[in-house]
Design an enzyme around this catalytic site. Structure first.
Site, PDB file in Angstrom:
ATOM      1  N   ASP B  36       0.807  -1.218   0.000  1.00 49.33           N
ATOM      2  CA  ASP B  36       0.000   0.000   0.000  1.00 49.33           C
ATOM      3  C   ASP B  36       0.843   1.272   0.000  1.00 49.33           C
ATOM      4  O   ASP B  36       0.321   2.354  -0.248  1.00 49.33           O
ATOM      5  CB  ASP B  36      -0.971  -0.008   1.191  1.00 49.33           C
ATOM      6  CG  ASP B  36      -2.029  -1.101   1.043  1.00 49.33           C
ATOM      7  OD1 ASP B  36      -1.897  -1.932   0.121  1.00 49.33           O
ATOM      8  OD2 ASP B  36      -2.975  -1.136   1.854  1.00 49.33           O
ATOM      9  N   ASP B 307     -13.508  34.105 -36.071  1.00 48.03           N
ATOM     10  CA  ASP B 307     -12.618  32.971 -36.208  1.00 48.03           C
ATOM     11  C   ASP B 307     -13.192  31.720 -35.526  1.00 48.03           C
ATOM     12  O   ASP B 307     -12.889  30.596 -35.911  1.00 48.03           O
ATOM     13  CB  ASP B 307     -11.287  33.344 -35.554  1.00 48.03           C
ATOM     14  CG  ASP B 307     -10.292  32.227 -35.630  1.00 48.03           C
ATOM     15  OD1 ASP B 307      -9.839  31.950 -36.748  1.00 48.03           O
ATOM     16  OD2 ASP B 307      -9.996  31.622 -34.589  1.00 48.03           O
ATOM     17  N   GLY B 442      -7.351  18.639 -34.291  1.00 51.62           N
ATOM     18  CA  GLY B 442      -8.191  17.650 -34.943  1.00 51.62           C
ATOM     19  C   GLY B 442      -8.446  18.047 -36.386  1.00 51.62           C
ATOM     20  O   GLY B 442      -8.405  17.228 -37.302  1.00 51.62           O
ATOM     21  N   LEU B 443      -8.643  19.355 -36.578  1.00 52.14           N
ATOM     22  CA  LEU B 443      -8.906  19.877 -37.907  1.00 52.14           C
ATOM     23  C   LEU B 443      -7.704  19.612 -38.801  1.00 52.14           C
ATOM     24  O   LEU B 443      -7.814  19.187 -39.940  1.00 52.14           O
ATOM     25  CB  LEU B 443      -9.157  21.382 -37.792  1.00 52.14           C
ATOM     26  CG  LEU B 443      -9.919  22.021 -38.932  1.00 52.14           C
ATOM     27  CD1 LEU B 443     -11.345  21.496 -38.928  1.00 52.14           C
ATOM     28  CD2 LEU B 443      -9.913  23.530 -38.762  1.00 52.14           C
TER      29      LEU B 443
HETATM   30  S1  SF4 Z   1      -2.103  -7.122  -2.439  1.00 55.73           S
HETATM   31 FE1  SF4 Z   1      -3.498  -5.382  -2.486  1.00 55.73          FE
HETATM   32  S2  SF4 Z   1      -3.880  -4.946  -0.342  1.00 55.73           S
HETATM   33 FE2  SF4 Z   1      -2.069  -6.241  -0.418  1.00 55.73          FE
HETATM   34  S3  SF4 Z   1      -0.354  -4.843  -0.425  1.00 55.73           S
HETATM   35 FE3  SF4 Z   1      -0.830  -5.309  -2.542  1.00 55.73          FE
HETATM   36  S4  SF4 Z   1      -2.222  -3.659  -3.127  1.00 55.73           S
HETATM   37 FE4  SF4 Z   1      -2.185  -3.665  -0.908  1.00 55.73          FE
END
Ligand code: SF4
Ligand code: SF4
Lengths: 430, 554
Positions: B36, B307, B442-443
């Site tokens: 995380d 324009d 785009g034009l």
């Molecule tokens: S598996 Fe999912 S919850 Fe576990 S560390 Fe990786 S991202 Fe985070």
């Protein structure tokens, strides 16, 4: 292991190995989890799909690590667990089957589907192995369903590849003869694979298979006579499972830099009885090219100090390369974990007194890093800019995993990656 | 269980990180596994922050689960406090820790730290990032202000008319869309009407700033997704009215000024008149040498400039968070003269407003966070411009359509080095440039397509929009078809496939169809077939094609 140590250098330096003190740390880690491996594995195996069974966090991690490269429908996704799955209102297994049906209905081209476990799925003990077995009864042989865990409570960053390849080992076909055959283990860029194949051909080493294969459905065989040449230093479980299937490990340093590549190739050549003159001749052109390329960067790197934060598990081999071939000084080499079976040949080559660290306490390590004031710091993306802002040059380790860096022809590229931040600083006057 | 390929919003604790990272002297401890920690890079890479987010993770591992993970929380909280000495701590968990139920917030509150500890309970399996940010901001402000809340029945004393009124600007956060620059524009607008900014939060605020919030006469909810909850609590507790108009676009900026006038009793008539009376098209010496804010936008005059006639009726598809989508719908239709051909949001909380707006344009809003559904809707609507998030940038790239990013989620190029607000007068200028520019590109693309067969046209010449070879357009064409087909597959029985309708294309009709730019070709094809079917025509010729075009319009 019945095999002789592969190079003379290893033998003489081996004495130094046990003397290296290892600082073991337990604190906050700043390392991705094994799900990250999906980012390169799905590109390596073009007929495979990776379905993470996890949370919104897991989905967000992969997309942040992948940099949201949405040029096509990606071959990975997340089955996000919701309240209903956790409260037992929905049978998670039924739900998973529904999601898999939806996915395979949409992508009939998928030959192998990996169900990838995450922290949440592990904690609620969702049995992906049983789920895979059940799904196989329905989808195999059109699609093979495998499972592994890339969870952050069990795996770091590159260990995801280990777990993934490990899940494939049981389904590798049994080798038919006892004749020696080489298996290169660990995902390599296709271009590097081709270079190695040409070198093995020149040496007369063969047959050679690469694991993982480019198509997950084209599995290499394994059994008695299979010699394992490991290309990535993070494949502990995979290698052990392959050994169980009768393969033999050729201990060697990893093919980073000229020295590493030569030792690595020699480990294989020895088995095929190719030595001396023949060996030297086969590698000579590549070696001399690499030397020319490397010389350019050695000048920049020589005498400079490098500091490694633990991340990709490539730290020790890279530190060895930077110290022995580029003349750099190693202030600290941090790595998530040390598996002696796969790392001894590398550790043996590190200069005496190298500060090795296993695990992490990021705050303390940052203190040590600031204290050491290295010329180049190898770290994860979360730390790179803050360290740059403090005046330190950094190299983000994720690039080391994503770029082709193995082998002779990439030795200079590898050195260049470390020289570039210095070169950049030299150019900039703002 | 929900199959997701890409997500518009992260988990709720990432929303909390956005609030923590916005502020000073706040530290957030998250009970979470090592992976995380990826969230740090959102701030250090996408926003190029020069310091780490003020966040500590416990990074527990599987082997810790049998043991005392609660103890790890306490150690992490104590270490973080000792090292960073924050004035407030936020303590919570991510998805995995929620399952092991250590209640880190409550644990930390029991540690008797000398600073307030906010217990963040953000259900990871039902809520998302913006909700997490909104809850965090609310709980943080509430914790700090609770001791200051007056008795029930309290009435705000009348403001002394000699004293300039003060406003809190609430909602701008780290990783928000152009928040850094929008704050300055809003402060300029307040200055124009004679209002002072009291506190801006969470971006740049300290806990002491939060404690000064009750001094303000009113609050501005600048980013409703994140600030509405706390604004309504402040309204109840401190009797501070909320200004709800978000000053995105010229019209909304005027409404914003008017609403401030209403709330404060200030006469804003002169300010509004000024914003209308000057085209800024006169480059006189006094104008070009003045550093004073002009109090008007160039957008109205640029839009009226001959324009810009070619912008009339440009088909636009809008997707993003509700705030920016609602604003963009108004700007594109009322201020740029585009036609809205598709609109949607991933902010389900605001689905009602977006649906209502879609209805005004005879559209069905796309309320989803499934990017494949958005891609299919874009392909189906065949717009000439896509305004969206970085996901829509990729969808548009794939479909070969011009695109501008108007909302989070964003990527590194959406945090420009230059000053580029979206709000207020200067924001409207930036919007004119940013949304019209891709259309001109785009034009240019289209012209290249037209001249491709000219002998002077060098093979391989590309405009800068294309990175791959020209054969790309075939790929894109295919992508459009694939996306539409997938969508049609997803909702069966709704419309029978053309083949079964008995309508076929004559070679002449087909040849003409191929001359139509590929990005609208699918739409033209389907419309023509529907038209032919309605009239019982079985073979579509050139004439049928043009009859259909005349009847249906562009
Ligand atoms: S598996 Fe999912 S919850 Fe576990 S560390 Fe990786 S991202 Fe985070
Ligand atoms: S690198 Fe560029 S193209 Fe790739 S995801 Fe980021 S912004 Fe998009």
């Amino acid at each position: 292991m019945a095999l002789k140590p592969c190079t003379a250098t290893t033998k003489e330096a081996k004495v130094a190995s046990p003397n290296l003190p290892v600082l073991k740390e337990r604190g906050q880690r700043e390392v991705f989890c094994g799900l990250t491996g999906i980012v390169w594995l799905h590109r390596k195996m073009q007929d495979a799909f990776f379905l993470v069974v996890g949370s919104r966090t897991c989905a967000h991690l992969i997309q942040s690590a992948a940099g949201v490269m949405i040029f096509a429908e990606p071959r990975f996704g997340t089955a996000i667990l919701g309240d209903r799955d956790l409260a037992g209102l929905a049978d998670a297994n039924d739900e998973l089957e529904r999601v898999v049906a939806q996915l395979l209905g949409r992508r009939p081209d998928i030959k192998t589907l990996f169900l990838v476990g995450s922290c949440p799925s592990e904690v609620i003990k969702l049995d992906l192995a049983t789920a895979a077995e059940k799904l196989n009864r329905e989808y195999f042989p059109q699609t093979r369903i495998l499972n592994y865990s890339g969870s952050g409570i069990e795996t770091t960053f590159t260990q995801g590849e280990d777990a993934c390849l490990g899940s494939m080992v049981p389904v590798l076909p049994e080798k038919e003869t006892d004749e020696p055959a080489l298996m290169v283990v660990g995902s390599l860029a296709d271009v590097v694979e081709d270079q190695f194949q040409r070198l093995f051909d020149r040496l007369g080493v063969g047959p050679v298979s690469f694991f993982p294969p480019r198509r997950a459905a084209e599995l290499p065989e394994v059994g008695k006579g299979t010699k394992l040449l490991v290309a990535q230093p993070f494949l502990s479980e995979t290698v052990r499972s392959l050994l169980h299937r009768g393969a033999e490990l050729l201990p060697a340093p990893y093919p980073f830099g000229i020295e590493g590549t030569t030792a690595w190739l020699r480990a294989a050549a020895d088995v095929w009885g190719i030595g001396g003159q023949a060996f030297e001749e086969a590698i000579a052109p590549a070696v001399s090219r690499a030397e020319t390329g490397l010389a350019r960067y050695r000048e920049t790197l020589n005498g400079r100090k490098a500091f490694f934060f633990p991340d990709s598990q490539l730290e020790i081999p890279l530190a060895r390369f930077l110290s022995r071939e580029c003349g750099m000084e190693l202030t600290e080499v941090g790595t998530p974990y040390i598996d002696r079976m796969l790392m001894d040949a590398e550790i043996a080559l590190l200069p005496e007194g190298t500060a090795l660290a296993e695990g992490q306490d990021v705050e303390r390590q940052l203190d040590r890093c600031r204290e050491a004031h290295p010329d180049i710091t190898v770290c994860g993306l979360g730390l790179a800019n803050p360290l740059e802002a403090e005046g330190m040059s950094t190299k983000w380790s994720i690039e080391l995993v994503f770029s082709p860096l193995h082998g002779y022809d990439q030795a200079a590229d590898l050195a260049e990656l470390f020289a570039r931040p210095t070169e950049r600083r030299r150019r900039l006057s703002v | 269980m929900e199959l997701t390929l890409w997500t518009y919003e992260g988990p709720p604790h990432v929303g909390a990180m956005r609030v923590a990272t916005s502020m000073e002297q706040v530290h957030y401890v998250i009970h979470a596994p090592q992976g995380d920690t990826y969230a740090d890079l959102l701030f250090t890479m996408i926003e190029r922050r020069d310091r780490r987010p003020p966040v500590t993770y416990t990074t527990f591992q599987a082997r810790d689960l049998g043991g005392d993970t609660a103890e790890m929380v306490k150690t992490s909280v104590q270490d973080a406090y000792d090292r960073f000495q924050p004035q407030v701590m936020l303590v919570g968990e991510s998805c995995t820790a929620e399952l092991i139920q250590d209640q880190p917030g409550a644990l930390a509150q029991g540690m008797n730290l000398p600073v307030p500890v906010v217990n963040l309970e953000l259900p990871a399996y039902s809520k998302k990032e913006n909700w997490g940010a909104s809850e965090t901001l609310y709980h943080l402000i509430r914790t700090l202000l609770l001791p200051l809340v007056p008795e029930p029945g309290f009435q705000r004393p009348e403001r002394d008319p000699q004293v300039r009124p003060k406003a809190n600007i609430l909602g701008p956060t780290a990783l928000g869309f152009r928040c850094r620059d929008d704050i300055q524009e809003v402060i300029k607008l307040l200055g124009e009407v004679g209002v002072d900014a009291n506190v801006v939060a969470p971006l740049g605020a300290t806990p002491d700033d939060i404690r000064r919030m009750p001094d303000a006469d009113f609050n501005i909810s600048l980013y409703p997704e994140i600030s509405n909850t706390v604004c309504s609590w402040l309204e109840r507790s401190f009797k501070q009215p909320t200004v709800k108009t978000v000053p995105l676009g010229v019209g909304a900026t005027r409404d914003f000024i008017q609403e401030i006038g209403d709330v404060t009793g200030i006469d804003v008539g002169a300010v509004l008149v000024r914003s209308r009376s000057d085209t800024l098209g006169n480059w006189s010496a006094s104008r070009i040498t003045s550093t004073e804010a002009p109090g008007a936008s160039r957008l109205p005059w640029y839009s009226r400039s001959v324009d810009s006639t070619y912008l009339t009726g440009k088909r636009v598809f809008i997707f993003g968070d509700a705030t920016h989508v609602l604003a963009a719908a108004r700007i594109t239709t009322e201020e740029l003269g585009f036609t809205l051909v598709g609109i949607g949001t991933y902010s389900r909380k605001f689905a009602r407003q977006v649906r209502a707006l879609a209805k005004e344009h005879d559209l069905e809003a796309v309320i989803t966070d499934d990017y494949l559904a958005v891609e299919a809707a874009v392909a189906e609507a065949a717009p000439e411009l896509v305004l969206g998030t970085q996901m829509e940038r990729h969808i548009a790239k794939r479909l070969g359509l011009p695109c501008a990013v108007i909302s989070t989620p964003i990527h590194v190029q959406d945090v420009p080095a230059r000053y580029s607000p979206q709000m207020g007068w200067e924001g409207a200028n930036v919007i004119f440039d940013d949304w019209v520019h891709p259309l001109m590109m785009g034009l240019e693309e289209h012209l290249i397509g037209m001249f491709r067969d000219d002998f002077e046209f060098a093979e391989g010449h590309m405009s800068h929009l294309h990175t791959a070879a020209e054969s790309n357009s075939a790929d894109m064409e295919k992508a459009v078809e694939v996306a539409i087909a997938a969508e049609e597959q997803a909702k069966p029985a709704e419309s029978a496939p053309e083949e079964e309708s008995g309508v076929t294309w004559a070679p002449s009709g087909l040849a003409e169809l191929k001359k139509i730019p590929f990005f609208v070709r699918g739409k033209v094809k389907r419309n023509t077939e529907k038209f032919a079917q309605g009239l019982g025509i079985t073979e579509i010729t050139v004439d049928t094609l043009y009859e259909a075009k005349a009847r249906i319009g562009k």
